[in-house]
Design an enzyme around this catalytic site. Structure first.
Site, PDB file in Angstrom:
ATOM      1  N   GLY A 199       0.779  -1.248   0.000  1.00  0.00           N
ATOM      2  CA  GLY A 199       0.000   0.000   0.000  1.00  0.00           C
ATOM      3  C   GLY A 199       0.803   1.286   0.000  1.00  0.00           C
ATOM      4  O   GLY A 199       0.970   1.934  -1.030  1.00  0.00           O
ATOM      5  N   GLY A 200       1.291   1.668   1.158  1.00  0.00           N
ATOM      6  CA  GLY A 200       1.965   2.956   1.307  1.00  0.00           C
ATOM      7  C   GLY A 200       3.198   3.109   0.436  1.00  0.00           C
ATOM      8  O   GLY A 200       3.637   4.231   0.163  1.00  0.00           O
ATOM      9  N   LYS A 207       0.319   8.006   0.376  1.00  0.00           N
ATOM     10  CA  LYS A 207       1.306   8.681   1.214  1.00  0.00           C
ATOM     11  C   LYS A 207       2.309   9.473   0.371  1.00  0.00           C
ATOM     12  O   LYS A 207       2.718  10.569   0.742  1.00  0.00           O
ATOM     13  CB  LYS A 207       2.028   7.667   2.118  1.00  0.00           C
ATOM     14  CG  LYS A 207       1.086   6.954   3.089  1.00  0.00           C
ATOM     15  CD  LYS A 207       0.470   7.917   4.058  1.00  0.00           C
ATOM     16  CE  LYS A 207      -0.740   7.440   4.806  1.00  0.00           C
ATOM     17  NZ  LYS A 207      -0.627   6.429   5.818  1.00  0.00           N
ATOM     18  N   CYS A 251      -2.790   3.856  15.011  1.00  0.00           N
ATOM     19  CA  CYS A 251      -3.069   4.400  16.341  1.00  0.00           C
ATOM     20  C   CYS A 251      -4.496   4.910  16.480  1.00  0.00           C
ATOM     21  O   CYS A 251      -4.792   5.699  17.374  1.00  0.00           O
ATOM     22  CB  CYS A 251      -2.057   5.488  16.688  1.00  0.00           C
ATOM     23  SG  CYS A 251      -0.410   4.819  16.987  1.00  0.00           S
ATOM     24  N   ASP A 276      -7.685   8.959   6.955  1.00  0.00           N
ATOM     25  CA  ASP A 276      -6.216   8.889   6.945  1.00  0.00           C
ATOM     26  C   ASP A 276      -5.522  10.180   6.530  1.00  0.00           C
ATOM     27  O   ASP A 276      -4.489  10.519   7.086  1.00  0.00           O
ATOM     28  CB  ASP A 276      -5.764   7.754   6.021  1.00  0.00           C
ATOM     29  CG  ASP A 276      -4.315   7.337   6.228  1.00  0.00           C
ATOM     30  OD1 ASP A 276      -3.926   7.121   7.394  1.00  0.00           O
ATOM     31  OD2 ASP A 276      -3.565   7.242   5.235  1.00  0.00           O
ATOM     32  N   ASP A 491     -16.445   4.733  23.389  1.00  0.00           N
ATOM     33  CA  ASP A 491     -16.396   5.647  24.536  1.00  0.00           C
ATOM     34  C   ASP A 491     -15.525   6.871  24.277  1.00  0.00           C
ATOM     35  O   ASP A 491     -15.574   7.839  25.039  1.00  0.00           O
ATOM     36  CB  ASP A 491     -15.944   4.883  25.783  1.00  0.00           C
ATOM     37  CG  ASP A 491     -17.026   3.896  26.225  1.00  0.00           C
ATOM     38  OD1 ASP A 491     -18.174   4.344  26.409  1.00  0.00           O
ATOM     39  OD2 ASP A 491     -16.735   2.694  26.326  1.00  0.00           O
TER      40      ASP A 491
HETATM   41  P1  GTP Z   1      -3.217   3.806   9.636  1.00  0.00           P
HETATM   42  O1  GTP Z   1      -4.175   3.297   8.614  1.00  0.00           O
HETATM   43  O2  GTP Z   1      -2.005   2.933   9.775  1.00  0.00           O
HETATM   44  O3  GTP Z   1      -2.825   5.234   9.462  1.00  0.00           O
HETATM   45  O4  GTP Z   1      -3.891   3.602  11.084  1.00  0.00           O
HETATM   46  P2  GTP Z   1      -5.099   4.249  11.911  1.00  0.00           P
HETATM   47  O5  GTP Z   1      -4.599   5.410  12.700  1.00  0.00           O
HETATM   48  O6  GTP Z   1      -6.280   4.470  11.051  1.00  0.00           O
HETATM   49  O7  GTP Z   1      -5.393   3.104  12.990  1.00  0.00           O
HETATM   50  P3  GTP Z   1      -6.682   2.192  13.216  1.00  0.00           P
HETATM   51  O8  GTP Z   1      -7.914   2.996  13.532  1.00  0.00           O
HETATM   52  O9  GTP Z   1      -6.787   1.242  12.104  1.00  0.00           O
HETATM   53  O10 GTP Z   1      -6.290   1.423  14.553  1.00  0.00           O
HETATM   54  C1  GTP Z   1      -5.158   0.613  14.673  1.00  0.00           C
HETATM   55  C2  GTP Z   1      -5.310  -0.352  15.825  1.00  0.00           C
HETATM   56  O11 GTP Z   1      -5.594   0.335  17.041  1.00  0.00           O
HETATM   57  C3  GTP Z   1      -6.449  -1.336  15.609  1.00  0.00           C
HETATM   58  O12 GTP Z   1      -6.025  -2.611  16.021  1.00  0.00           O
HETATM   59  C4  GTP Z   1      -7.537  -0.828  16.516  1.00  0.00           C
HETATM   60  O13 GTP Z   1      -8.392  -1.862  16.958  1.00  0.00           O
HETATM   61  C5  GTP Z   1      -6.756  -0.190  17.666  1.00  0.00           C
HETATM   62  N1  GTP Z   1      -7.507   0.936  18.270  1.00  0.00           N
HETATM   63  C6  GTP Z   1      -8.151   1.923  17.615  1.00  0.00           C
HETATM   64  N2  GTP Z   1      -8.789   2.751  18.478  1.00  0.00           N
HETATM   65  C7  GTP Z   1      -8.544   2.271  19.719  1.00  0.00           C
HETATM   66  C8  GTP Z   1      -8.932   2.681  21.039  1.00  0.00           C
HETATM   67  O14 GTP Z   1      -9.648   3.664  21.246  1.00  0.00           O
HETATM   68  N3  GTP Z   1      -8.464   1.937  22.076  1.00  0.00           N
HETATM   69  C9  GTP Z   1      -7.672   0.839  21.882  1.00  0.00           C
HETATM   70  N4  GTP Z   1      -7.265   0.158  22.960  1.00  0.00           N
HETATM   71  N5  GTP Z   1      -7.284   0.408  20.649  1.00  0.00           N
HETATM   72  C10 GTP Z   1      -7.713   1.116  19.592  1.00  0.00           C
HETATM   73  C1  SPV Z   2      -0.063   4.133   7.414  1.00  0.00           C
HETATM   74  O1  SPV Z   2       0.901   3.382   7.543  1.00  0.00           O
HETATM   75  O2  SPV Z   2      -0.153   5.220   8.029  1.00  0.00           O
HETATM   76  C2  SPV Z   2      -1.193   3.759   6.524  1.00  0.00           C
HETATM   77  C3  SPV Z   2      -1.048   2.600   5.664  1.00  0.00           C
HETATM   78  O3  SPV Z   2      -2.196   4.464   6.498  1.00  0.00           O
HETATM   79  S1  SPV Z   2      -0.107   3.002   4.236  1.00  0.00           S
HETATM   80  O4  SPV Z   2      -1.010   3.630   3.270  1.00  0.00           O
HETATM   81  O5  SPV Z   2       0.385   1.757   3.716  1.00  0.00           O
HETATM   82  O6  SPV Z   2       0.957   3.908   4.563  1.00  0.00           O
HETATM   83 MN    MN Z   3      -1.970   6.290   7.729  1.00  0.00          MN
END
Ligand code: GTP
Ligand code: SPV
Ligand code: MN
Length: 580
Positions: A199-200, A207, A251, A276, A491
């Site tokens: 992907g990235g 990205k 995150c 994103d 929450d």
């Molecule tokens: P990218 O696509 O990599 O940029 O990631 P993102 O920031 O969109 O992260 P995403 O929402 O996919 O969450 C990544 C992981 O963190 C997943 O396994 C989620 O289940 C977990 N996660 C997301 N929100 C929370 C939260 O509020 N609490 C906890 N404990 N875990 C969380």
């Molecule tokens: C990240 O790593 O922050 C993503 C997935 O959103 S990628 O597009 O592969 O970078």
């Molecule tokens: Mn990302």
């Protein structure tokens, strides 16, 4: 033919002369084209059809086991001047970089098809949208780009009209990490990526274009290209606010963007604009306006379930591509956290054996159109974007950083963003769980010197007469038992609710050296049992710990030398003095 199409044709011819493909295919973005590509990939085994009853038109792609994440150590910003890339980027001189990567591209498409993929980042008729053309020899990239961007005919028309577009050249090569580079030439509006299909690294609109190249352009033109979700929050009175939030990779952006309100919050609605990337423009009204340049989600699979993210689970039951997930006996996609089902094949296609580690790769992902999300906000197609009431920064910090705090003003907010740190995740190759500075969640994505980026953030703030307030959140604090102190997911709306009440001037806050924290009584905790003790930790400011943290932040800012803005250093000193 328009001059821009002449220059596009010339470039395609030059690339073909270098890479020697057997065929050239100009993508129109049609469904028929997608179907033909999918059929061909199924034939070749690059895509495996999933259970057509439970997941119609869904496919699994298993990548090469050494090609499962972004590769920051192989990603370069090749500006003329090294200082323009800054200490936050790997740099190579443009001539050297071109020579190095062109050698790899030489003959790399022999026996393959070269696809020309015109795309538009942002609503096709938005003045803020930007076009690009990706040349790739990966049909997987083509079908993913069709989901993630406005790809095909309409984009080509806009390019013809507009002239300027970002050129991205991609070839999957041998998938050898020793022969892999992701290179950016911001002054030439060019990207070259070799040796990865991930992907990235390979979907160059994402990205590479929408963050690294776009951030460079945004600095010149007075806007911001950010690693942020965009979400609309509607209260029971029907009042809607939009917020944008920057959390590092894996995150929580996707999850916050499509949050389902907890049961206690009947009447609240959440609308997903983006998960994103966010392009922010100062508006004539003195507010900050946001568009999502993408049209799909490339989201993290593990941890996604009906309980944590029901919207995501529901949008993934048709027309989705899964990469590196496991499968169940009845050929449904599966990953850790999804359900109690038992996988039979792991992400590498081996019989599942827990001794081999998780069944799904920790960075396994789904690709799906944003329109399939039950909480999809039609404003995602609004050419002007949406006005932003609050900006939120956040990271994965198991200690020290409170659940939420507010920055005093824009300048303090820029410091809060610049000094962010987070534990590394599986989204990038390398160690996981190591705390590192990740300013504005842009460490891997800012296409220029962070010192100039901080200065630019301060300048954008000067243009806003109605700036959004800036916050920091942390869903990932852990107790002594190693468990998360805050329930997270649904929450998190409780925290957004406090943030919006602050934006509307409806609640007070406790003044602390690091910023403004909620009074516990102002958080709406209805229906959250037994949170009391955890709340004390979540809302505490450990001044000793913060003095130490600010020592590190100061050293971090100093690492950018004289180019770092004096105002940020002054802000840092102000907080340090308050902590003394
Ligand atoms: P990218 O696509 O990599 O940029 O990631 P993102 O920031 O969109 O992260 P995403 O929402 O996919 O969450 C990544 C992981 O963190 C997943 O396994 C989620 O289940 C977990 N996660 C997301 N929100 C929370 C939260 O509020 N609490 C906890 N404990 N875990 C969380
Ligand atoms: C990240 O790593 O922050 C993503 C997935 O959103 S990628 O597009 O592969 O970078
Ligand atoms: Mn990302």
């Amino acid at each position: 033919m328009s001059s821009s199409l002449v220059s596009l044709n010339t470039w395609v011819a030059e690339v073909a002369a270098l890479t020697k493909p057997d065929r050239i295919h100009w993508c129109d973005g049609s469904e028929a084209e997608r179907d033909a590509l999918v059929a061909r990939m199924v034939e070749l085994g690059d895509l495996l059809p999933l259970n057509p009853q439970t997941h119609p038109n869904c496919y699994l792609h298993r990548s090469h086991p050494n090609d499962v994440a972004r590769v920051e150590h192989l990603t370069f910003v090749c500006s003329e001047n090294q200082d323009d890339a800054g200490p936050n980027n790997h740099w190579m001189a443009p001539t050297e970089a071109h020579a190095k990567i062109d050698a790899l591209f030489t003959g790399s498409m022999r026996g393959r098809t070269l696809y020309v993929v015109p795309y538009c980042m942002g609503p096709i008729d938005s003045p803020f949208a930007r076009c690009g053309v990706e040349i790739t020899d990966s049909p997987y990239v083509v079908v993913n780009m069709r989901i993630m961007t406005r790809m095909g005919e309409a984009a080509l028309k806009r390019i013809e009209r507009e002239g300027r577009f970002v050129r991205g050249l991609h070839s999957i090569g041998e998938l050898d990490p020793e022969r892999r580079f992701i290179m950016h030439f911001p002054e030439e509006l060019m990207i070259k990526s070799y040796g990865s299909g991930y992907g990235g690294n390979a979907l160059l609109g994402k990205k590479c274009h929408a963050l690294r190249i776009a951030s460079w352009q945004a600095r010149q033109e007075g806007w911001l290209a950010e690693h942020m979700l965009i979400v609309g929050i509607e209260n029971p009175q029907g009042e809607r606010h939009y917020v944008a939030a920057a959390f590092p990779s894996a995150c929580g952006k996707t999850n916050l963007a499509m949050l389902i309100p907890p049961q206690s919050h009947a009447g609240w609605k959440v609308w997903t604009v983006g998960d994103d990337i966010c392009w922010l423009h100062p508006g004539h009204d003195g507010r900050l306006w946001a568009i999502n340049p993408e049209s799909g989600y490339f989201g993290v699979a593990p941890g996604t379930s009906r309980k944590t993210n029901r919207n995501a689970v529901e949008m993934l039951n048709r027309d989705a591509i899964f990469t590196n997930v496991a499968v169940t006996a009845d050929n449904q996609p599966w990953w850790e956290g999804l359900s109690d089902a038992v996988p039979v094949k792991d992400w590498q296609g081996r019989d599942y054996d827990p001794k081999n580690g998780p069944a799904a790769h920790p960075n396994s992902r789904f690709t799906v159109s944003m329109r399939q999300c039950p909480s999809f906000a039609p404003e995602a197609d609004e050419p002007a974007g949406v006005p932003i009431s609050a900006l939120i920064f956040g990271g994965r910090r198991e200690s020290l950083v409170p659940l939420v705090f507010e920055a005093r003003d824009w300048q303090h907010g820029v410091l809060v963003g610049a000094s962010m740190a987070s534990e590394t995740t599986a989204a990038a190759a390398g160690a996981v769980g190591v705390v590192r500075r990740d300013s504005m969640a842009m460490k891997p994505f800012c296409g220029y010197n962070f010192a100039d980026y901080f200065t630019h953030w301060l300048k954008v703030g000067d243009k806003l007469t109605r700036p959004p307030r800036i916050y920091h959140v942390n869903w990932f604090r852990k107790g002594t038992d190693g468990k998360f102190l805050w329930p997270g997911f649904s929450d998190n709306l409780r925290v957004l609710q406090w943030i919006l009440a602050r934006c509307e001037g409806k609640v007070g806050a406790q003044d602390t050296p690091i910023g403004l924290l909620p009074n516990a009584s102002d958080l709406d905790l209805r229906g959250l049992d037994n949170i009391g003790a955890a709340l004390d930790s979540l809302l505490a400011v450990d001044e000793d710990g913060w003095r130490n943290e600010f020592g590190e932040i100061k050293r971090y800012l100093e690492s950018f030398g004289a180019r770092a803005p004096g105002k940020l250093k002054a802000e840092c000193e102000r907080v340090e003095a308050a902590l003394a």
